[in-house]
Write a protein that holds these residues in place. Structure first.
Motif, PDB file in Angstrom:
ATOM      1  N   SER A 191      29.107  26.790 -28.685  1.00 58.65           N
ATOM      2  CA  SER A 191      28.564  27.854 -29.530  1.00 58.65           C
ATOM      3  C   SER A 191      27.755  28.748 -28.595  1.00 58.65           C
ATOM      4  CB  SER A 191      27.724  27.263 -30.658  1.00 58.65           C
ATOM      5  OG  SER A 191      26.757  26.357 -30.135  1.00 58.65           O
ATOM      6  N   VAL A 192      26.464  28.872 -28.801  1.00 55.19           N
ATOM      7  CA  VAL A 192      25.632  29.637 -27.864  1.00 55.19           C
ATOM      8  C   VAL A 192      25.072  28.673 -26.825  1.00 55.19           C
ATOM      9  CG1 VAL A 192      23.677  31.191 -27.590  1.00 55.19           C
ATOM     10  CG2 VAL A 192      25.017  31.246 -29.704  1.00 55.19           C
ATOM     11  N   ILE A 193      25.299  28.979 -25.560  1.00 57.32           N
ATOM     12  CA  ILE A 193      24.828  28.125 -24.472  1.00 57.32           C
ATOM     13  C   ILE A 193      23.407  28.552 -24.089  1.00 57.32           C
ATOM     14  CG2 ILE A 193      25.309  27.274 -22.144  1.00 57.32           C
ATOM     15  CD1 ILE A 193      28.216  28.074 -22.547  1.00 57.32           C
ATOM     16  N   ASP A 194      22.557  27.581 -23.853  1.00 57.61           N
ATOM     17  CA  ASP A 194      21.163  27.857 -23.520  1.00 57.61           C
ATOM     18  C   ASP A 194      21.055  28.227 -22.043  1.00 57.61           C
ATOM     19  OD1 ASP A 194      18.469  28.114 -23.450  1.00 57.61           O
ATOM     20  OD2 ASP A 194      18.003  26.044 -23.986  1.00 57.61           O
ATOM     21  N   THR A 195      21.201  29.519 -21.777  1.00 57.43           N
ATOM     22  CA  THR A 195      21.126  30.033 -20.413  1.00 57.43           C
ATOM     23  C   THR A 195      20.018  31.083 -20.328  1.00 57.43           C
ATOM     24  OG1 THR A 195      22.646  31.887 -20.764  1.00 57.43           O
ATOM     25  CG2 THR A 195      23.618  29.739 -20.209  1.00 57.43           C
ATOM     26  N   PRO A 196      19.507  31.355 -19.131  1.00 54.97           N
ATOM     27  CA  PRO A 196      18.499  32.405 -18.988  1.00 54.97           C
ATOM     28  C   PRO A 196      18.987  33.755 -19.506  1.00 54.97           C
ATOM     29  CG  PRO A 196      18.578  31.049 -17.013  1.00 54.97           C
ATOM     30  CD  PRO A 196      19.726  30.609 -17.867  1.00 54.97           C
ATOM     31  N   ALA A 197      20.252  34.068 -19.246  1.00 54.33           N
ATOM     32  CA  ALA A 197      20.790  35.360 -19.688  1.00 54.33           C
ATOM     33  C   ALA A 197      20.823  35.454 -21.207  1.00 54.33           C
ATOM     34  CB  ALA A 197      22.192  35.563 -19.117  1.00 54.33           C
ATOM     35  N   ASN A 198      21.233  34.369 -21.876  1.00 55.57           N
ATOM     36  CA  ASN A 198      21.280  34.392 -23.335  1.00 55.57           C
ATOM     37  C   ASN A 198      19.882  34.449 -23.951  1.00 55.57           C
ATOM     38  OD1 ASN A 198      24.053  34.451 -23.597  1.00 55.57           O
ATOM     39  ND2 ASN A 198      24.258  32.220 -23.724  1.00 55.57           N
ATOM     40  N   ARG A 199      18.931  33.781 -23.336  1.00 61.89           N
ATOM     41  CA  ARG A 199      17.557  33.838 -23.850  1.00 61.89           C
ATOM     42  C   ARG A 199      16.990  35.258 -23.709  1.00 61.89           C
ATOM     43  NH1 ARG A 199      13.870  28.812 -24.096  1.00 61.89           N
ATOM     44  NH2 ARG A 199      15.366  27.113 -24.377  1.00 61.89           N
ATOM     45  N   GLU A 200      17.341  35.914 -22.604  1.00 59.48           N
ATOM     46  CA  GLU A 200      16.879  37.287 -22.418  1.00 59.48           C
ATOM     47  C   GLU A 200      17.540  38.219 -23.427  1.00 59.48           C
ATOM     48  OE1 GLU A 200      16.786  40.746 -18.922  1.00 59.48           O
ATOM     49  OE2 GLU A 200      17.425  38.697 -18.446  1.00 59.48           O
ATOM     50  N   MET A 201      18.825  37.966 -23.724  1.00 60.38           N
ATOM     51  CA  MET A 201      19.562  38.811 -24.658  1.00 60.38           C
ATOM     52  C   MET A 201      19.125  38.587 -26.099  1.00 60.38           C
ATOM     53  SD  MET A 201      23.704  38.952 -25.217  1.00 60.38           S
ATOM     54  CE  MET A 201      23.927  38.890 -23.447  1.00 60.38           C
ATOM     55  N   MET A 202      18.762  37.324 -26.424  1.00 54.88           N
ATOM     56  CA  MET A 202      18.393  36.978 -27.804  1.00 54.88           C
ATOM     57  C   MET A 202      17.038  36.263 -27.821  1.00 54.88           C
ATOM     58  SD  MET A 202      22.153  35.699 -29.141  1.00 54.88           S
ATOM     59  CE  MET A 202      22.662  34.993 -27.554  1.00 54.88           C
ATOM     60  N   PRO A 203      15.958  36.987 -27.502  1.00 55.32           N
ATOM     61  CA  PRO A 203      14.646  36.340 -27.361  1.00 55.32           C
ATOM     62  C   PRO A 203      14.090  35.755 -28.654  1.00 55.32           C
ATOM     63  CG  PRO A 203      14.431  38.728 -27.308  1.00 55.32           C
ATOM     64  CD  PRO A 203      15.901  38.430 -27.250  1.00 55.32           C
ATOM     65  N   ALA A 205      15.878  34.296 -31.104  1.00 53.22           N
ATOM     66  CA  ALA A 205      16.739  33.257 -31.678  1.00 53.22           C
ATOM     67  C   ALA A 205      16.057  31.891 -31.578  1.00 53.22           C
ATOM     68  CB  ALA A 205      18.075  33.226 -30.945  1.00 53.22           C
ATOM     69  N   ASP A 206      16.569  30.929 -32.333  1.00 55.33           N
ATOM     70  CA  ASP A 206      16.057  29.559 -32.269  1.00 55.33           C
ATOM     71  C   ASP A 206      16.751  28.845 -31.117  1.00 55.33           C
ATOM     72  OD1 ASP A 206      15.124  27.020 -32.594  1.00 55.33           O
ATOM     73  OD2 ASP A 206      15.892  26.742 -34.638  1.00 55.33           O
ATOM     74  N   HIS A 207      16.151  28.872 -29.954  1.00 51.78           N
ATOM     75  CA  HIS A 207      16.780  28.323 -28.754  1.00 51.78           C
ATOM     76  C   HIS A 207      16.960  26.810 -28.825  1.00 51.78           C
ATOM     77  CE1 HIS A 207      14.723  32.039 -26.801  1.00 51.78           C
ATOM     78  NE2 HIS A 207      15.892  32.370 -27.334  1.00 51.78           N
TER      79      HIS A 207
END
Length: 242
Positions: A191-203, A205-207
């Motif tokens: 699904s959504v992978i917990d990566t630095p790029a994804n956290r930056e893109m979706m700050p 979201a429920d990580h």
């Protein structure tokens, strides 16, 4: 329950090795005793690279959207290490944000090149060596490719990404059929992978519900291991809690 794998004496080629998931797969294989050929167009000393090449992990620079480059890297890996046992097709990317009618053709070419063409070319050139690597081995040779949960249905704004990842899933099923009894082929669907790029893109979201790259890497190794010796053509969910 702790899970451990023994890939001592085997050789694994991992594409997209400089990214978050690719580097995690490289580390997992290396920790399990495999010799890892880490391939990417982005070199480890690049500021965006997450790969820590070192003991057990040898880096090979190559553009896996280009057939000559793929053929060269696979040949170098086999020459350097005497064969090839596993291929992890991790190279991939995401683009989205616009409906189909507003998406330019260059985005189509980019997504299908990076997500699907890399999987096709790496598998094509690795297969002859994977067949040889699997001889006399209970596991046999194996390919694991990265599809996506979103490839199971259409959606707004990222249709081309979904379509390219659906292609990875269907290509995996074809590889399994064409190489039955010789080389196993499976896919994982994050699904959504917990990566630095994804956290930056979706700050916002429920990580905590995202899946960690190391956990996906464990599933990749499981699909190459004796534990799944009768599993081929599968698309395995790796959703975390998402």
């Amino acid at each position: 329950m702790n899970v451990s794998f023994d890939f001592d004496g085997s050789v694994a080629l991992v594409t997209g090795a400089s990214g978050a998931l690719g580097s995690a797969v490289c580390e997992a294989f290396a920790d399990a005793g495999a010799t890892v050929a880490a391939a990417d167009v982005v070199e480890p000393d690049d500021e965006d690279a997450l790969l820590d090449a070192g003991e057990g992990i040898q880096f090979y620079q190559g553009d896996f959207t280009d057939e000559e480059s793929v053929e060269r890297v696979v040949s170098e890996v086999v020459e350097d290490h005497g064969g090839l046992d596993y291929l992890a097709n991790v190279a991939g990317t995401w683009r989205g944000g616009t409906p189909i009618e507003e998406t330019d053709a260059d985005t189509f070419d980019f997504l299908f090149d990076v997500n699907l063409k890399t999987t096709f070319l790496a598998s094509k050139h690795a297969l002859p060596h994977l067949r040889e690597g699997g001889e006399g081995d209970d596991r046999g040779g194996a390919i694991v490719s990265v599809s996506a949960r979103s490839s199971l249905e259409g959606g707004e704004g990222d249709g081309l990404y979904r379509a390219s990842k659906a292609g990875v899933r269907l290509l995996t099923e074809t590889l399994a059929e064409e190489n039955s009894g010789e080389v196993r082929a499976n896919a994982v669907m994050p699904s959504v992978i917990d990566t630095p790029a994804n956290r930056e893109m979706m700050p916002d979201a429920d990580h905590e519900t995202w899946v960690a790259p190391a956990d996906i890497a464990t599933t990749v190794l499981a699909l190459c291991s004796d534990a799944t010796s009768v599993t081929s053509g599968a698309a395995v969910p790796v959703y975390g809690e998402a």
